[in-house]
Structures are given as structure tokens and as C-alpha cells.
Design an enzyme around this catalytic site. Sequence first.
Site: not given
Length: 379
Positions: A196, A148, A234, A322, A176
Site C-alpha cells: 500500500s 504493523n 477506471t 477504546c 509494513q
Amino acid sequence: MRIYLDHNATTPVHPEVASAMQEMLRENWGNPSSTTAEGAQARRAVDRAREQVAALVGADADEIVFTGSATEANNTALHSVARASDRTRFLSSTIEHPSVDEPLAFLGEQGSQVIQIGVDETGRLDLTSLRLQVDDRTALVAVILANNEIGVVQDIPTLAEIVHRIGAHLHVDATQALGKIPVDVATLGADTLVGSAHKFNGPKGAGFLWARKGVLLTPWIRGGPQEKRRRGGTENTSGIVGLGQAAELARVDLPVRATDSARLRDRLWEGILEGVPGVRRNGSEEHVLPNTLNVEFEGAAGELLLQVLDGEGIAVSAGAACASGSIEPSHVLSAIGRNPEQARGSLRFSTGLRNDEAQIDRVLGLLPGLVARAREVAA
Ligand SMILES: Cc1ncc(COP(=O)(O)O)c(C=O)c1O
């Protein structure tokens, strides 16, 4: 108009995907498990989506299990292999996504041996080290097809040979890669593979797990007969239909998408090389996703660069995040040998649908000045 160059983080939903989902929400809201006409209508839509996803990866529809995300699909796959195997050694790479790293670490806490194989400075897996580490105690090897952050693409067919010679399971995170490069489960030689929808212009919250016939899946989510008892709950029917539609578009449009995103990515890189001194590319330039460019701007404060670009209407990602008040370098950039300062100066640009030349040229017009400022701040 914003310029979105962060398609590896997520992608905008394709209008045809949104329409298919809206129709599902409005007109086809039945429960696919119900034996009513409404249920049957919803079931047909889910079945069609399963065919569409299977076609994207060259699989049979009944090998596809719908999940809530690639994260969940990775968890299910790793958990299933751990349950089914009496071997206790698990291998992965140093550049996996946290959704593989963390379930493996969990198996480690429960007594399994977990080993990460290193990568070279381009991000490609060290096959010599893999050959040394794979042995007859090895249950599974998990490798990310395309990373990624730096977009490096692994040689999965060669890995598969090494892994299968010893009877271990090969798990591939293709999240990816889908929609960017061809992905075919037979060519790859994988045993399980995940994806995904939101990474290829589908909705969030809709992922899938492909498992080769014969792989025993243990549900990660229990509590219902759905997905042939491989995933309880479901079904997210509109999400599944969106995933199916996005998969079909990704399959049909792949050659055009790949050419377009590579042309823009290359224009960006050539322009940066011309206009900004002290830059270098992170990761392989040869074995890389067509849309991904990860660049180190030597001595710059990447977090500032990201913020200023965002203020100018341009979305990218940083090579360091960060965390609890300090700047944490990405584990992927560390794995390819970048030190924390180099990781801090790195940005990821990832192109996709709706980007065009004019957008790239606007970014190129702004970057030299912004990088100079980000270098002054870091100095
Ligand atoms: C390589 C890789 N694997 C897994 C995931 C997780 O996907 P999801 O957002 O569907 O959980 C991502 C998302 O960032 C990813 O890039």
C-alpha cells in the site's frame, strides 16, 4: 512543529510523489482505456508506475494489479485462492492485520476451515505448529511479513518451503515491510503479495497485488476490462502514479531510510531504558523492522499517555483501543502473551522520513514525567 512517530499508521507524502501526482491531475487526466492520444498518454504513465512497483518487489510488471488499498488486495488474493482451489483449509497467524483476518473469517462462515497458528513471545510464527497443521487439505497459508504493531519480521522463505511441499498457496502481506526492509518475491517464495502506497510516503487509496504467473485471479471488483480483467473500474491514475513514484524512491533510498530510522529508533529505546523505570520491549529485538519500537510502560494508562503526548505535539499509537466504552487490548499483544493491563500500558513508536535526533531527544525529555503521571492515573 509536530513530532510524528506514527509512520506505521501512515506516512507523509514525499514531495516528489506529490509533484508527480499533481502533474498527472493537471496535465495527464485521460482515461487509460481510451484509444485517444489522451488515453495513450495516461496509459503510458500507468505502465511506468507498474514497472516501478514491480521493481520494488523484484517482479514482472504484468504480475502487478493496482487496487484501492492493501485491504482490497488482501481480499482479492484470498477470494481468488478460495475460488480456484478445491481445498477448504485456510491457515494464517494470530498476528495478521484485520484485512486478512476478516476475509478469512468470511470464508469460515461459508464452510471453510480457518485455523490461526500461534506465535512465540517475540512474535515469530510457531513453525512446529505450522508443520503439524499444513496438510493436503490446505489451500492457503497467509502470513504477515512484518507486523504493523510490534514490527516482527517472519522467516518467509522457510515458511514457503513448508507450505509448498504440500502444494498450498503462500500469501504474504508485505504492507509494513515495503520501504523499510528489502522485499523480493523470488527470495521470499511467495505466491501472492500485497502492499500500500501510503505506508511508504505515497498517497492513500493506492495499493497493489502481486500474483506469481500462473496464479488465477478472480476479480473482487467486477464491471470492466481494466487491469486485464483482474480489477474493474477506471484506474485511479494519479494515485497509481504516486504509488509508482513512491515505490521508486523507496527502492533507491531503502538503505539510507533503514539506517536512519533504526538509528533514531535505537536512540529512543536506549533513552527510554535510561530514563524511565519499569519498561520492556514488546516483540523481537532481532527480527524487527528498523523503524518500530513497541514499549510497555508497566502500570501506565497508555490511552492517557497517547493523549498527553499528542497534546505536546507528539504522535504515537497505543497498544489498546477504546471500543464501545471499554479498553480492548490489541490482539497482537495478546498473541505474544501480554495481558490486557500490559497491553494497555504499551505504546508503539514508528520512525520515518523527516524525524531527527532533536525530535527524539525532546520525546525523551518529556517521557519520564508523562509516564509517571499516566501511572498515577492507572493506579
Ligand atoms: C500489515 C497491514 N496490512 C494491511 C493494511 C491495510 O492497508 P490499507 O490502508 O492500504 O488498506 C495495513 C494498514 O494498516 C497494514 O498495516
